[in-house]
Design a protein around this motif. Structure first.
Motif, PDB file in Angstrom:
ATOM      1  N   ARG A   1       0.837  -1.202   0.000  1.00  0.00           N
ATOM      2  CA  ARG A   1       0.000   0.000   0.000  1.00  0.00           C
ATOM      3  C   ARG A   1       0.875   1.256   0.000  1.00  0.00           C
ATOM      4  O   ARG A   1       1.926   1.304   0.623  1.00  0.00           O
ATOM      5  CB  ARG A   1      -0.895  -0.019   1.239  1.00  0.00           C
ATOM      6  CG  ARG A   1      -1.726   1.233   1.464  1.00  0.00           C
ATOM      7  CD  ARG A   1      -2.494   1.114   2.783  1.00  0.00           C
ATOM      8  NE  ARG A   1      -2.991   2.405   3.237  1.00  0.00           N
ATOM      9  CZ  ARG A   1      -4.267   2.776   3.240  1.00  0.00           C
ATOM     10  NH1 ARG A   1      -5.179   1.945   2.806  1.00  0.00           N
ATOM     11  NH2 ARG A   1      -4.636   3.963   3.680  1.00  0.00           N
ATOM     12  N   HIS A   2       0.388   2.281  -0.700  1.00  0.00           N
ATOM     13  CA  HIS A   2       1.091   3.565  -0.760  1.00  0.00           C
ATOM     14  C   HIS A   2       0.352   4.586   0.106  1.00  0.00           C
ATOM     15  O   HIS A   2      -0.792   4.939  -0.187  1.00  0.00           O
ATOM     16  CB  HIS A   2       1.166   4.081  -2.202  1.00  0.00           C
ATOM     17  CG  HIS A   2       2.054   3.260  -3.078  1.00  0.00           C
ATOM     18  ND1 HIS A   2       3.415   3.428  -3.156  1.00  0.00           N
ATOM     19  CD2 HIS A   2       1.762   2.223  -3.912  1.00  0.00           C
ATOM     20  CE1 HIS A   2       3.930   2.561  -3.999  1.00  0.00           C
ATOM     21  NE2 HIS A   2       2.944   1.815  -4.481  1.00  0.00           N
ATOM     22  N   ASP A   3       1.005   5.041   1.154  1.00  0.00           N
ATOM     23  CA  ASP A   3       0.453   6.093   2.001  1.00  0.00           C
ATOM     24  C   ASP A   3       1.259   7.367   1.813  1.00  0.00           C
ATOM     25  O   ASP A   3       2.430   7.336   1.430  1.00  0.00           O
ATOM     26  CB  ASP A   3       0.501   5.681   3.474  1.00  0.00           C
ATOM     27  CG  ASP A   3      -0.597   4.680   3.818  1.00  0.00           C
ATOM     28  OD1 ASP A   3      -1.775   4.993   3.582  1.00  0.00           O
ATOM     29  OD2 ASP A   3      -0.275   3.583   4.321  1.00  0.00           O
ATOM     30  N   SER A   4       0.623   8.499   2.109  1.00  0.00           N
ATOM     31  CA  SER A   4       1.325   9.771   1.978  1.00  0.00           C
ATOM     32  C   SER A   4       2.443   9.866   3.018  1.00  0.00           C
ATOM     33  O   SER A   4       2.353   9.293   4.101  1.00  0.00           O
ATOM     34  CB  SER A   4       0.348  10.936   2.158  1.00  0.00           C
ATOM     35  OG  SER A   4      -0.300  10.849   3.418  1.00  0.00           O
ATOM     36  N   GLN A   5       3.470  10.599   2.663  1.00  0.00           N
ATOM     37  CA  GLN A   5       4.606  10.779   3.558  1.00  0.00           C
ATOM     38  C   GLN A   5       4.312  11.931   4.515  1.00  0.00           C
ATOM     39  O   GLN A   5       3.855  12.999   4.115  1.00  0.00           O
ATOM     40  CB  GLN A   5       5.883  11.073   2.755  1.00  0.00           C
ATOM     41  CG  GLN A   5       7.133  11.145   3.594  1.00  0.00           C
ATOM     42  CD  GLN A   5       8.378  11.350   2.740  1.00  0.00           C
ATOM     43  OE1 GLN A   5       8.295  11.308   1.507  1.00  0.00           O
ATOM     44  NE2 GLN A   5       9.508  11.564   3.385  1.00  0.00           N
ATOM     45  N   GLU A   6       4.594  11.709   5.799  1.00  0.00           N
ATOM     46  CA  GLU A   6       4.326  12.721   6.817  1.00  0.00           C
ATOM     47  C   GLU A   6       5.591  13.484   7.178  1.00  0.00           C
ATOM     48  O   GLU A   6       6.685  12.933   7.178  1.00  0.00           O
ATOM     49  CB  GLU A   6       3.742  12.067   8.072  1.00  0.00           C
ATOM     50  CG  GLU A   6       2.384  11.415   7.828  1.00  0.00           C
ATOM     51  CD  GLU A   6       1.865  10.692   9.059  1.00  0.00           C
ATOM     52  OE1 GLU A   6       2.613  10.627  10.068  1.00  0.00           O
ATOM     53  OE2 GLU A   6       0.728  10.194   9.017  1.00  0.00           O
ATOM     54  N   SER A   7       5.422  14.757   7.505  1.00  0.00           N
ATOM     55  CA  SER A   7       6.549  15.586   7.917  1.00  0.00           C
ATOM     56  C   SER A   7       7.043  15.144   9.291  1.00  0.00           C
ATOM     57  O   SER A   7       6.259  14.647  10.111  1.00  0.00           O
ATOM     58  CB  SER A   7       6.129  17.061   7.979  1.00  0.00           C
ATOM     59  OG  SER A   7       5.627  17.497   6.744  1.00  0.00           O
ATOM     60  N   PRO A   8       8.323  15.352   9.581  1.00  0.00           N
ATOM     61  CA  PRO A   8       8.847  15.032  10.922  1.00  0.00           C
ATOM     62  C   PRO A   8       8.119  15.852  11.989  1.00  0.00           C
ATOM     63  O   PRO A   8       7.655  16.962  11.728  1.00  0.00           O
ATOM     64  CB  PRO A   8      10.328  15.414  10.832  1.00  0.00           C
ATOM     65  CG  PRO A   8      10.643  15.431   9.373  1.00  0.00           C
ATOM     66  CD  PRO A   8       9.380  15.841   8.677  1.00  0.00           C
ATOM     67  N   VAL A   9       8.029  15.300  13.189  1.00  0.00           N
ATOM     68  CA  VAL A   9       7.303  15.956  14.271  1.00  0.00           C
ATOM     69  C   VAL A   9       7.872  17.340  14.554  1.00  0.00           C
ATOM     70  O   VAL A   9       7.127  18.309  14.747  1.00  0.00           O
ATOM     71  CB  VAL A   9       7.347  15.087  15.541  1.00  0.00           C
ATOM     72  CG1 VAL A   9       6.762  15.844  16.733  1.00  0.00           C
ATOM     73  CG2 VAL A   9       6.579  13.797  15.316  1.00  0.00           C
ATOM     74  N   GLU A  10       9.185  17.459  14.572  1.00  0.00           N
ATOM     75  CA  GLU A  10       9.805  18.750  14.877  1.00  0.00           C
ATOM     76  C   GLU A  10       9.369  19.812  13.865  1.00  0.00           C
ATOM     77  O   GLU A  10       9.111  20.973  14.217  1.00  0.00           O
ATOM     78  CB  GLU A  10      11.334  18.631  14.876  1.00  0.00           C
ATOM     79  CG  GLU A  10      11.897  17.705  15.950  1.00  0.00           C
ATOM     80  CD  GLU A  10      11.760  16.234  15.597  1.00  0.00           C
ATOM     81  OE1 GLU A  10      11.397  15.932  14.425  1.00  0.00           O
ATOM     82  OE2 GLU A  10      11.997  15.392  16.470  1.00  0.00           O
ATOM     83  N   TYR A  11       9.282  19.413  12.601  1.00  0.00           N
ATOM     84  CA  TYR A  11       8.862  20.341  11.550  1.00  0.00           C
ATOM     85  C   TYR A  11       7.407  20.748  11.754  1.00  0.00           C
ATOM     86  O   TYR A  11       7.049  21.915  11.601  1.00  0.00           O
ATOM     87  CB  TYR A  11       9.061  19.682  10.189  1.00  0.00           C
ATOM     88  CG  TYR A  11       8.739  20.583   9.014  1.00  0.00           C
ATOM     89  CD1 TYR A  11       9.719  21.398   8.452  1.00  0.00           C
ATOM     90  CD2 TYR A  11       7.455  20.623   8.467  1.00  0.00           C
ATOM     91  CE1 TYR A  11       9.426  22.225   7.372  1.00  0.00           C
ATOM     92  CE2 TYR A  11       7.146  21.439   7.407  1.00  0.00           C
ATOM     93  CZ  TYR A  11       8.151  22.245   6.855  1.00  0.00           C
ATOM     94  OH  TYR A  11       7.856  23.074   5.800  1.00  0.00           O
TER      95      TYR A  11
END
Length: 508
Positions: A460-470
């Protein structure tokens, strides 16, 4: 040599002494796919995905297939880029691919097509270009009201939408933070609806700025999509005073850019999406945040991915705690919250364990601010005269317009439910004036039992999430990114087109 079979399937022909078997071909019988039966909008998910998956077989270019698929989505839902971001997509919960490497990522596919259509500047399609004489009024520019306005406008009716906010969108704008739904995306999808000829009148509260009698005189049809933007209080000792907000008000102020909270410790009471959105907004304001819920965590109604992201961002969730009293200093400032521990009892009507107070077991938490996000209700101020009328069977009376209700004013739910109610109400209402085909109800049959082992494994292809700090540093930045085209096309290929023949010939 010709072969004839009798009623028992035995060979009646005269061969060379052996049996001659006549091949029997199975007859495909189409069934409703589980994703469609689970979609609040009734969208035929399998249908629009198949257009792209089979584009080469039918001689379509990628762009032509994308456009057809997008048009099939917006027949039911004019907000694919929006809903691709915020809808929990119950269609995925029933996907047969879930028995393998995970359900088809319908949310990611819808979001990709929604963004693609915005980039291409596609206009929403009209169904009937003939202008209608009847005028339509819509009170409330939230998802239900805008969905109703869209469906009526594309059938040729003149539509005016009234809303007391300065901008359209309802809870999509004032209840969903930018990091989940960028304003530019929502504005673009609303603008397409207005481009159909819909007139938007903002800053107008019906019953106050504009008398209801005047509205009813202007329009033959009236739709009330009031939403539920009025938060419910807890009515606890110490609740009336500074430092306390209801969830909808907190989010509205946050979404308007107001630094609504500047303290250190923020407590949020509730377990739904509003509570989680408030908690994540609080973290972006620099607060230490605790979410307090009176049941077990597994019973929280918030979207699972939102809970996970909140925990990643440092939100603490304390369960089986029920507030009983707000604590204040001598000066009246909020200082804390007294809570009682609960335990799970017998299952209630929701199927969850009913929270039972544990006698004598209390906890006190310090707080500089408290947000109550337990439930919401519609704001009927100025429209009270309509409530008795709408409580009866809705029938047309001489000289009086038909009045319809839709959205959270009927029952609290996800935005997809509100969009669906607007569409159904539009089709029911316009049937009063013109012969149109009503939206057929999707039959909910027994589950389709497939053998997914016939299909190759594709992750499955899921969207990439930004790092928490960002995320916390750039609070308004979108947490996840739309998948790229290569991932989109690969994800489309994962759909098994349950209930419909793909011509794979595996059944032979």
């Amino acid at each position: 040599m010709a072969t004839k079979l009798d009623s028992a399937g035995r060979n009646e022909g005269q061969g060379d002494g052996g049996f001659i078997f006549k091949p029997l071909r199975p007859e495909p019988i189409a069934k409703t796919s589980p994703c469609q039966t689970s979609c609040p909008c009734g969208t035929n998910v399998r249908d629009w995905i198949a257009v792209i998956a089979q584009r080469e077989k039918v001689g379509l270019s990628e762009e032509a297939a994308y456009k057809i698929a997008w048009q099939r989505i917006v027949d039911n839902n004019p907000f694919p880029a929006t809903m691709g971001r915020i809808c929990p997509h119950p269609c995925e919960d029933q996907c047969n691919r879930g028995d393998m490497e995970g359900a088809v990522a319908v949310s990611e596919l819808e979001r990709f097509l929604g963004d693609w259509a915005l980039q291409k500047g596609l206009n929403l399609p009209k169904v009937d270009f003939r202008p209608r004489e009847e005028s339509v009024g819509v009170v409330g520019a939230g998802p239900a009201g805008l969905s109703y306005a869209y469906q009526m406008a594309r059938l040729g009716y003149g539509v005016t939408v009234y809303d007391w906010h300065p901008h359209a969108g309802g809870m999509l704008r004032y209840g969903v933070p930018d990091y989940r739904l960028p304003r530019a995306v929502l504005d673009a999808e609303i603008e397409r609806i207005l481009d159909l000829g819909v007139t938007l009148s903002t800053g107008t509260r019906i019953g106050h700025d504009l008398p209801m009698e005047e509205i009813r005189g202007r329009h033959e049809l009236l739709f009330l999509g009031l939403g539920a933007q009025q938060g419910r209080p807890l009515n606890l000792p110490g609740e009336n005073g500074p430092g306390v907000w209801v969830g909808t008000d907190f989010l509205a102020r946050y979404n308007e850019g107001d630094a609504v909270f500047d303290g250190r410790r923020l407590l949020v009471v509730g377990g739904g999406n509003t509570a989680i959105d408030v908690a994540r907004a609080g973290r972006r304001l620099g607060a230490d945040v605790n979410v307090l819920y009176h049941r077990e965590r597994a019973d929280m109604p918030a979207i699972r991915s939102e809970i996970r992201e909140a925990l990643e961002e440092g939100v603490r969730i304390d369960c089986q705690l029920a507030p009983v009293e707000l604590l204040r200093s001598q000066e009246g400032a909020l200082s804390g919250l007294r809570l009682q521990r609960t335990r799970g009892g017998a299952a209630d009507s929701s199927g969850r364990k009913k929270p039972i107070p544990v006698p004598g077991d209390f906890v006190t938490m310090e707080a500089d601010g408290l947000v109550i996000a337990v439930s919401q209700q519609a704001d009927w101020h100025g429209l009270e005269a309509l409530q008795p009328e709408l409580s009866k069977e809705q029938t047309e009376t001489s000289g009086s317009p038909t009045v319809e209700l839709g959205g959270d004013v009927l029952s609290l739910g996800i935005a997809s439910h509100a969009i669906a109610q607007g569409k159904i109400a539009a089709e029911r209402a316009c049937g009063e004036f013109s012969p149109v085909q009503l939206w057929p109800e999707v039959p909910v049959g027994e589950s389709l039992h497939l053998r997914p082992g016939h299909y190759p494994r594709v992750e499955r292809h899921d969207s990439q999430e930004s790092p928490v700090e960002y995320r916390l540093r750039f609070g308004d930045s979108e947490v996840s990114r739309t998948i790229d085209e290569a991932a989109f096309l690969e994800e489309v290929s994962r759909c098994m087109s349950c209930g419909s023949c793909l011509g794979c010939n595996l059944c032979r």
